[in-house]
Design a protein around this motif. Sequence first.
Motif, short mmCIF file in Angstrom:
data_model
loop_
_atom_site.label_atom_id
_atom_site.label_comp_id
_atom_site.label_asym_id
_atom_site.label_seq_id
_atom_site.Cartn_x
_atom_site.Cartn_y
_atom_site.Cartn_z
N MET A 1 42.22 25.93 -52.70
CA MET A 1 42.44 24.72 -53.47
C MET A 1 42.55 25.10 -54.96
O MET A 1 41.68 25.76 -55.50
CB MET A 1 41.27 23.77 -53.24
N SER A 2 43.63 24.70 -55.59
CA SER A 2 43.78 25.04 -57.00
C SER A 2 42.97 24.07 -57.85
O SER A 2 42.82 22.90 -57.51
CB SER A 2 45.26 25.02 -57.41
N ALA A 3 42.49 24.60 -58.94
CA ALA A 3 41.63 23.80 -59.83
C ALA A 3 42.47 22.82 -60.63
O ALA A 3 43.60 23.11 -61.02
CB ALA A 3 40.88 24.74 -60.78
N LYS A 4 41.90 21.66 -60.88
CA LYS A 4 42.52 20.68 -61.78
C LYS A 4 42.30 21.21 -63.19
O LYS A 4 41.21 21.67 -63.54
CB LYS A 4 41.84 19.33 -61.60
N ARG A 5 43.35 21.17 -64.02
CA ARG A 5 43.25 21.69 -65.38
C ARG A 5 43.18 20.56 -66.39
O ARG A 5 43.81 19.53 -66.22
CB ARG A 5 44.44 22.59 -65.70
N ASN A 76 34.47 26.25 -66.47
CA ASN A 76 34.80 26.10 -65.05
C ASN A 76 33.65 25.39 -64.38
O ASN A 76 32.50 25.83 -64.47
CB ASN A 76 34.98 27.47 -64.40
N LYS A 82 35.33 19.38 -56.31
CA LYS A 82 36.62 20.03 -56.55
C LYS A 82 36.57 20.82 -57.85
O LYS A 82 36.01 20.36 -58.84
CB LYS A 82 37.74 18.98 -56.62
N LYS A 84 37.37 22.41 -61.42
CA LYS A 84 38.04 21.95 -62.63
C LYS A 84 37.92 23.04 -63.69
O LYS A 84 36.88 23.69 -63.81
CB LYS A 84 37.41 20.65 -63.14
#
Length: 141
Positions: A1-5, A76, A82, A84
């Motif tokens: 899962m890619s991190a929300k930026r 981070n 999730k 971020k």
Amino acid sequence: MSAKRAAGLVIFRNVNQAVQFLMLQTSYGEHHWTPPKGHVDPGESDWITALRETKEEAGLSEEHLEIYKDVSKTLNYNVNGKPKVVVYWLAKLRDPETKVQLSDEHQNLKWLPLKEAQEISGYEDMKQLLTDFNEKAKLLL
């Protein structure tokens, strides 16, 4: 899962040779306090996001600020389970009397010295970021 930026600016001003940080209180959720920041839009760089969000949330544009692109820190953490990632740059308000104009996303603002800004931020990683940026800011007064 890619991190929300997300990205933002930690803005300080010089008041009587003392550093004061701009903290904004959200008008949603737990009403937490943070520097101006927001989510990176598709195709947008972290840098452009930081400038856009600062303009939207605080009414401050690049001309109001002296931004130190070489002074940044990435946090981070997880939000609702999730990942971020938030990138912050240090910025000095050129004229300490410039008025901040809040968006609907925020209900209050405060200019605070380090200890008080850390207390209302509530998070250890933000407290450390403020400590690091305070050291740099003192050299830039």
